[in-house]
Design an enzyme around this catalytic site. Sequence first.
Site, PDB file in Angstrom:
ATOM      1  CG  ASP A 117     -15.779  23.205 -38.693  1.00 17.76           C
ATOM      2  OD1 ASP A 117     -16.126  22.167 -38.118  1.00 17.76           O
ATOM      3  OD2 ASP A 117     -16.355  24.291 -38.575  1.00 17.76           O
ATOM      4  CE  LYS A 168     -15.960  38.915 -42.344  1.00 18.36           C
ATOM      5  NZ  LYS A 168     -15.601  38.392 -41.002  1.00 18.36           N
ATOM      6  CG  ASP A 224     -14.216  26.200 -42.104  1.00 10.68           C
ATOM      7  OD1 ASP A 224     -15.067  25.287 -41.987  1.00 10.68           O
ATOM      8  OD2 ASP A 224     -14.161  27.159 -41.320  1.00 10.68           O
TER       9      ASP A 224
END
Lengths: 366, 417
Positions: A117, A168, A224
């Site tokens: 991607d 994250k 992406d």
Amino acid sequence: MATEKCQMRALILVGGYGTRLRPLTLSRPKPLVEFANKPILLHQIEALKEAGVTEVILAVSYRADEMEKELKHETEKLGVNLIFSHETEPLGTAGPLALAKDILLTSSEPFYVLNSDVICDFPFQELEKFHRNHGKEGTIVVTKVEEPSKYGVVLYNNDGCIESFIEKPQEFVSNKINAGLYILNPSVLSRIQLKPTSIEKEVFPYMSSDKQLYAFELNGFWMDIGQPKDFLTGMCLYLNSLKHRDPSQLYEGEGIVGNVLVDPSAKIGKGCRIGPNVTIGPDCVIEDGVCIKRCTLLKGAIIKSHSWLSSCIIGWRCIVGRWVRLEGITVLGEDVIVKDEVFVNGGQVLPHKSITESVPEPSIIM
Amino acid sequence: MLKSVILIGGDRKGTRFRPLSLDFRKPLFPIGGLPIIEHHIQACTELKELQEILIIGSYNSSEMKSFLDEVQAKYSINIRYLQEFVELGTAGGLYHFRDQIRRGNPEAFFVLNGDVCADFPLRQLYEFHKSKPKALVSILSTEADRTESVNYGCLVTNKVTGEVTHYVEKPNSYVSPLINCGVYVLSTDIFPVIANVFYSRGENGDWNGNGIKDEGHIQLEQEILQPLAGTEKLYTITLNMKWSQVKNAASAIYANRQALELQRKHYPERFTYKTNCTIIDNVFIHPTAQIDDTAVIGPNVSIGKNVVIGPGVRIRESIILDYSTVDSHTLIIHSIIGRNSKIGKWARIEGTQVDPDPNKPFAKIKNLPLFNQNGKLNPSTAIIGNGCTVSSEIILLNTIILPSKELTRSFKNEIIL
């Protein structure tokens, strides 16, 4: 450069159904969806070829035949040998490497691994040089993002040696994230078993604690493009890059604003305003007085007079009527018909639908 | 000799017509290319024996002057405006100006509510009235859907004689499907009846309990018609016809459609065009408007004086008021564009159609409140107030824009003050 290069290989993680890019992927496997008038996968294969890659392994779990049929012709022209490695069950991001072990081990040269991607100005040659220079097992391409908290960030020292990965992060620690492009020595294969495995979570952390993994900073854009919103953002970044790299590819003419890519077989009527950031595919017809901004029109789409399109992806052979307004990341699947005067905001329209009434709020049209 | 009275009310009325009534007196708002009450005047001029039209309202006469000058010049009939200095209600005004109405001894006079849009069958109504020697008032009535009838004056009749045996204004529960159209013919003998109401009230002093209304304020419907029912003095002729009232913007669009259809039937000469643009009937274009040949207009569009419509513009079910401009490729649907507005290129101004239920044979247009029970704006006609500027490429969906706004971004389902 006249240096004798060894033949290199790359493995592209094509993977699953591409559900995030539906409704487009209901008609075509994601790697074949045209990004800036070229299948996503071909952007990668062409860049790999440029860097001396002669064999590309596609790790796929569905629709391999369709991809093979479509891509074989193109890759033969490029002189790249295409091998399909078919997963019978999804193997994650590391498992496919183990599946293709036999092929990858036939050479001692490092090989590239790509998430399918990803779109950027692929820096394969510099990456290879950097990798051979530090001499360790693997190199990850990292890219700077504005909001790192959504991703896993990579921490590394001044030489590029990776110290840790933080998934994250709540507090800002770094704005560098894994860009989904790697170069690995075949020795890495001994760290991977043939089972569903994540390369990011189950392979790279061990390599970094062994000081065997380095980060290579990407210059320029990265995206992406696995979902419509990012597909369009990626297109804007790509066209901007194209303007600097090879402006002759961009289209110029009356009513063209900013970076616009138009296939030579497309027809554009009078009094239109096209751009900025528009891609118009082969055989598209844009009638008179149409305004298009920040859109991708796939092959054979027809846009009738006086319509206004902003931030949309128009699927193959769609027909958009007169005085239609499409906006808000509206994605029309293949062969969708939008009747005159209809307004669609954020509609995800499945293939072969006919839309006769306005859709003012984002919704999926089955 | 016959006369006609058109009741137009005043500023306190027509607030539901805002923001359009902020700069337009509602009775003068153009429907089918003519001020609403000019349709009434047109209908009156069709009767040879009708010699005078009296317009009664509480608007300042200066506000009515240019309209009166215009219609005086256009129609060979005496038209006068009689200003009430306080609002006197539908019968109070008649009573106040009784001498003006009686002067010249008319055999009868019509009373037309100013907000009605219909093909006024005045001849038929008058012939009916004449055939009922005892009648003081004859009402034009029409059939409404059962559930909707309660929003109007409801009549119960003797089917043989046409006598109204019972009258009730906006009942709480269903009474009858026959509703009062706001079109009447009255004998001058009605004045002693109104006088009785006027004098009986004087005796009671503070008659309405709050003293807000003038003591001369008399409602025709509740105070005159209701008591007359069942006394063999009140009659009705029921006709099935297209009929609507102009209350708010949505009903203006609906009335515009009806008016265009009627105008087209009766005055086809008003429907000739200087432009070669594509017209989908029925469309009224003022002779001074400039429409590009590539525009597509209609159905049900009225375009006012000196309006400029650019190339590739599409307009349907809308009213474009005087001196506005619409630039290329713009789409306007179910909207009213105020005077002196400027709309950019590739813009989209769209309202929601509010129509009578097509599955109910006698349904009338509903005058929905502005907001629904959840406090959200009811999707309806989009309105752009006077002197607004709408930037290119934006969308205004179900918005109500007050005058003199400059809009540079899109809005949906909002009122912009």
